[in-house]
Design an enzyme around this catalytic site. Structure first.
Site, PDB file in Angstrom:
ATOM      1  N   CYS A 128       0.805  -1.222   0.000  1.00 25.95           N
ATOM      2  CA  CYS A 128       0.000   0.000   0.000  1.00 25.95           C
ATOM      3  C   CYS A 128       0.839   1.274   0.000  1.00 25.95           C
ATOM      4  CB  CYS A 128      -0.949  -0.006   1.189  1.00 25.95           C
ATOM      5  SG  CYS A 128      -2.133  -1.367   1.134  1.00 25.95           S
ATOM      6  N   ASN A 186     -10.760   0.039  -0.388  1.00 22.35           N
ATOM      7  CA  ASN A 186      -9.301   0.081  -0.271  1.00 22.35           C
ATOM      8  C   ASN A 186      -8.696  -0.483  -1.546  1.00 22.35           C
ATOM      9  OD1 ASN A 186      -6.588  -0.379   0.319  1.00 22.35           O
ATOM     10  ND2 ASN A 186      -6.971  -1.209   2.353  1.00 22.35           N
ATOM     11  N   HIS A 241      -3.387   6.942   2.667  1.00 19.98           N
ATOM     12  CA  HIS A 241      -3.801   5.680   2.065  1.00 19.98           C
ATOM     13  C   HIS A 241      -5.198   5.346   2.566  1.00 19.98           C
ATOM     14  CE1 HIS A 241      -4.315   1.512   1.228  1.00 19.98           C
ATOM     15  NE2 HIS A 241      -4.017   1.111   2.469  1.00 19.98           N
TER      16      HIS A 241
END
Length: 344
Positions: free
Chosen positions: A127, A291, A261
């Protein structure tokens, strides 16, 4: 870019060594949307449980005919359109979900977007991948190796997440985002002012997909130790943001926008609270796309630009935390540009 161009000294119009400046922003999402109601049919969960714990209402997922590369190429083309250019000198691609382990995908993205024989390579930092790629591409520009670089991030986590696992199946979606970096003066809006990168391999097992040697047969799904990741993510991103703010000669109080993020709403809320930022200064674009791992920051940027939450002149910090464990932050003054978005 030909080999003879490598090693040239990047200079701004004033003659000073150039900085890397964000000049274009593009994204791509699959057109297929999966809402919470569809997951409730197959998982022991509820729409209320998903919303209150993650902030997610739906997520995008690719069809079998669409690849990670397809998303990446479309996002790259859109970033080029946003920047008003056709070609760049280099391409850095961040992904955890490539179509194959070898070869790297970046050269094919360069080929499919008409870039020719440019430098191109992949980065894997889960990520944190987009920010690791952004820092690397920026270094190529400040070193004089390239005058312009495409930074692309694309993920198809729907192909590595166990559809029966409530803890992960509700979180992840597919998507891609890209930015164009070009050489420019350090005081120009969009210039990358500071980076902070770090890792902690002692937590390598907290976010993982087993390898062939670890699990030679059977299914190899993505797994995550949610509570432990939550605590470390907030701690590491908060510290990283503070370091970047200090390096930019700002203060937390003068930070206009935090673009984290997009892991889940609770992490974003906890991070803003830890930093002492009002919730409205932390971008959260989770509700409709979930996500998207490495692609989440450029997608969040595009959403914030389109809704005018992120405006030119805003003191902005991007921050991420992911497997490895790894984390990263970048500071910049947001430039005047329009995001180009599309679906496939």
């Amino acid at each position: 870019m030909s080999a003879s161009c490598l090693g040239k000294s990047a200079r701004s119009n004033s003659g000073e060594r150039a900085s890397a400046v964000i000049a274009g922003l593009g994204t791509c999402l699959p057109s297929h949307s999966v809402d919470n109601a569809a997951l409730v049919e197959v998982l022991d969960t509820s729409d209320e449980w998903i919303r209150t714990r993650t902030g997610i209402e739906s997520r995008r997922r690719v069809t079998p005919e669409t690849s990670t590369l397809d998303l990446a190429c479309e996002a790259a083309r859109n970033a080029l359109r946003s920047a008003g250019i056709d070609t760049v000198d280099g391409l850095v691609f961040a992904t955890t979900t490539p179509e194959r382990p070898c070869p790297a995908a970046a050269p094919e993205i360069a080929y499919r977007t008409g870039q020719g024989n440019i430098l191109a390579f992949d980065i894997s930092a889960v990520c944190s991948g987009f920010l690791y790629a952004l820092a690397t591409a920026g270094a190529l520009i400040t070193a004089g190796t390239a005058d312009s670089v495409l930074v692309v991030a694309a993920e198809t986590y729907s192909r590595i997440v166990d559809p029966r696992d409530r803890s992960t199946a509700v979180l992840f979606g597919d998507g891609a985002g890209a930015v164009v970096l070009r050489a420019g003066p350090a005081d120009e809006p969009g210039a990358l002012l500071a980076h902070d990168l770090g890792s902690d391999g002692s937590g390598a097992d907290l976010i993982r997909v087993p390898g062939v040697r670890e699990q030679p047969s059977g299914e190899r799904w993505f797994t995550m130790s949610g509570r432990k990741v939550y605590l470390r993510a907030v701690d590491r991103m908060a510290d990283s943001v503070r370091r970047v703010v200090k390096d930019c000669d700002w203060s937390i109080e003068t930070l206009d926008m935090l673009v984290p993020h997009q892991a889940n709403a609770r992490i974003i809320e906890a991070l803003a609270k830890r930093l002492g930022l009002p919730p409205e200064r932390a971008v959260c674009e989770l509700a409709r796309i979930g996500n998207t791992a490495a692609a989440s920051i450029p997608l969040a940027l595009a959403g914030a630009v389109t809704t005018r939450r992120l405006t030119p002149g805003a003191r902005t910090v991007l921050t991420a935390f992911g497997g490895g464990l790894s984390w990263a932050s970048t500071g910049l003054i947001w430039p005047q540009l329009a995001a180009v978005t599309s679906e496939v």
